[in-house]
Design a protein around this motif. Structure first.
Motif, PDB file in Angstrom:
ATOM      1  N   ILE A  85       5.953 -14.288   4.295  1.00 46.45           N
ATOM      2  CA  ILE A  85       5.724 -13.687   5.608  1.00 46.45           C
ATOM      3  C   ILE A  85       6.182 -12.233   5.591  1.00 46.45           C
ATOM      4  O   ILE A  85       6.961 -11.833   4.723  1.00 46.45           O
ATOM      5  N   THR A  86       5.702 -11.476   6.560  1.00 37.58           N
ATOM      6  CA  THR A  86       6.234 -10.122   6.775  1.00 37.58           C
ATOM      7  C   THR A  86       6.781 -10.029   8.200  1.00 37.58           C
ATOM      8  O   THR A  86       6.256 -10.679   9.113  1.00 37.58           O
ATOM      9  N   ASP A 181      -7.163  -8.628   0.311  1.00 38.56           N
ATOM     10  CA  ASP A 181      -7.838  -8.780   1.598  1.00 38.56           C
ATOM     11  C   ASP A 181      -7.563 -10.156   2.219  1.00 38.56           C
ATOM     12  O   ASP A 181      -8.307 -11.105   2.011  1.00 38.56           O
ATOM     13  N   THR A 182      -6.445 -10.286   2.940  1.00 41.42           N
ATOM     14  CA  THR A 182      -6.102 -11.543   3.627  1.00 41.42           C
ATOM     15  C   THR A 182      -5.648 -11.189   5.045  1.00 41.42           C
ATOM     16  O   THR A 182      -5.541 -10.010   5.398  1.00 41.42           O
ATOM     17  N   ALA A 187      -3.228  -7.390   9.263  1.00 37.49           N
ATOM     18  CA  ALA A 187      -2.257  -7.013  10.297  1.00 37.49           C
ATOM     19  C   ALA A 187      -1.812  -5.554  10.156  1.00 37.49           C
ATOM     20  O   ALA A 187      -1.197  -4.995  11.066  1.00 37.49           O
ATOM     21  N   VAL A 188      -2.136  -4.922   9.021  1.00 37.61           N
ATOM     22  CA  VAL A 188      -1.761  -3.512   8.818  1.00 37.61           C
ATOM     23  C   VAL A 188      -2.711  -2.633   9.642  1.00 37.61           C
ATOM     24  O   VAL A 188      -3.925  -2.833   9.602  1.00 37.61           O
ATOM     25  N   ASN A 191      -5.528   2.796  10.230  1.00 38.42           N
ATOM     26  CA  ASN A 191      -5.264   4.138   9.682  1.00 38.42           C
ATOM     27  C   ASN A 191      -4.306   4.084   8.484  1.00 38.42           C
ATOM     28  O   ASN A 191      -4.444   4.839   7.525  1.00 38.42           O
ATOM     29  N   VAL A 192      -3.357   3.134   8.526  1.00 37.36           N
ATOM     30  CA  VAL A 192      -2.415   2.965   7.401  1.00 37.36           C
ATOM     31  C   VAL A 192      -3.163   2.353   6.213  1.00 37.36           C
ATOM     32  O   VAL A 192      -3.002   2.777   5.068  1.00 37.36           O
ATOM     33  N   LEU A 193      -4.024   1.377   6.511  1.00 42.35           N
ATOM     34  CA  LEU A 193      -4.776   0.686   5.448  1.00 42.35           C
ATOM     35  C   LEU A 193      -5.684   1.658   4.693  1.00 42.35           C
ATOM     36  O   LEU A 193      -5.794   1.594   3.464  1.00 42.35           O
ATOM     37  N   GLU A 194      -6.297   2.554   5.444  1.00 41.72           N
ATOM     38  CA  GLU A 194      -7.166   3.567   4.828  1.00 41.72           C
ATOM     39  C   GLU A 194      -6.406   4.375   3.780  1.00 41.72           C
ATOM     40  O   GLU A 194      -6.887   4.601   2.666  1.00 41.72           O
ATOM     41  N   LYS A 195      -5.180   4.751   4.138  1.00 43.55           N
ATOM     42  CA  LYS A 195      -4.351   5.536   3.207  1.00 43.55           C
ATOM     43  C   LYS A 195      -3.960   4.699   1.998  1.00 43.55           C
ATOM     44  O   LYS A 195      -3.867   5.203   0.878  1.00 43.55           O
TER      45      LYS A 195
END
Ligand code: NDP
Length: 240
Positions: A85-86, A181-182, A187-188, A191-195
């Motif tokens: 978990i996070t 990719d899950t 949940a990220v 804009n953060v995922l793009e980076k």
């Protein structure tokens, strides 16, 4: 010989792909989950793999859960500690509860599950354990002191336990996935995922099946000379 495998967190995401791949390889698989009944039922209906509910952070529940699997399927040959978990927050904002929860599930769960299968593996002189770490346990990540500490702990735990099993036919390895990719990654914030994706040389997120292939390799009867290792599957992001 038909091997019996337990995959913790085996009903969703990466665990789902691992459970399916081990079953396809001819193993009898038990997929553990924490509480998402809907996903667990859909998983069993789709795959025919039995799902077992218990909390890996609970030592007694792990003992009871493994005993149930043994009664249903037979002694456990393969354990994949995948449940994780996070609870992300910078140290400034992170609560003690967020720290404890992530350490208890991600690292404590690994200890609890290994304890539940270890003696049997030693008695039968065969075992394959794979612990799922993370690229963020190798390199750290902003807002994840709890998660990075737990995953980094998994890598140390793996190397130490591998030494205890090496002469007895029990291998212990880790996989360090990059960004896959899950639902966890969904949940990220976009804009953060793009980076993040921009930093992956392969140019995309990984697929759960790409982690499962690594697990399949490590749990094979033929992989007896591989122990204490960490397989990084991350699209080339950090050449650790
Ligand atoms: P998901 O959130 O998609 O799935 C998590 C699974 O773990 C679910 O089956 C969930 O059960 C189960 N689980 C969670 N807590 C517990 C618990 N206390 N006891 C038992 N089962 C539990 O996660 P992912 O598939 O994305 O991640 C799988 C592993 O890979 C984790 O260890 C994660 O840290 C690691 N990882 C993932 C990366 C990624 O990019 N996705 C990158 C690096 C590492 P339920 O459905 O009941 O909630």
């Amino acid at each position: 010989m038909t091997r019996v495998a337990i995959v913790t967190g085996g009903t969703r995401g990466i665990g789902h792909a691992i459970s399916v791949m081990l079953k396809k390889a001819g193993m009898k698989v038990a997929a553990n989950y924490a509480g998402n009944e809907e996903k667990a039922k859909a998983f069993t209906a789709e795959t025919g793999i039995l799902a077992y509910k218990w909390d890996v952070a609970d030592f007694a529940a792990c003992q009871a859960g493994v005993a149930k699997v043994v009664a249903d399927l037979g002694p456990v040959d393969v354990l994949v500690n995948n449940a994780g978990i996070t609870r992300d927050a910078t140290l400034k904002r992170q609560t003690r509860a967020q720290w404890d929860e992530v350490l208890d599930v991600n690292l404590g769960g690994c200890f609890n599950m290994c304890k539940a299968v270890w003696d049997g593996m030693l008695d039968r002189s065969f075992g394959r354990i794979v612990n799922v770490g993370s690229i963020n346990g190798q390199g750290g990540q902003y807002g994840q002191v709890n998660y990075a500490a737990a995953k980094s702990g998994i890598h140390g735990f793996t190397k130490a336990l591998a030494q205890e099993g090496a002469a007895k036919g029990v291998t212990v390895n880790a996989i360090a996935p990059g960004y896959i990719d899950t639902e966890m990654v969904a949940a990220v914030p976009p804009n953060v995922l793009e980076k993040i994706v921009a930093k992956i040389p392969v140019g995309r997120l990984g697929k759960a099946e790409e982690i499962a292939r690594g697990v399949l390799f490590l749990v094979g009867d033929e992989a007896g000379f591989v122990t204490g290792s960490t397989l990084s599957i991350n699209g080339g992001q950090h050449m650790y």
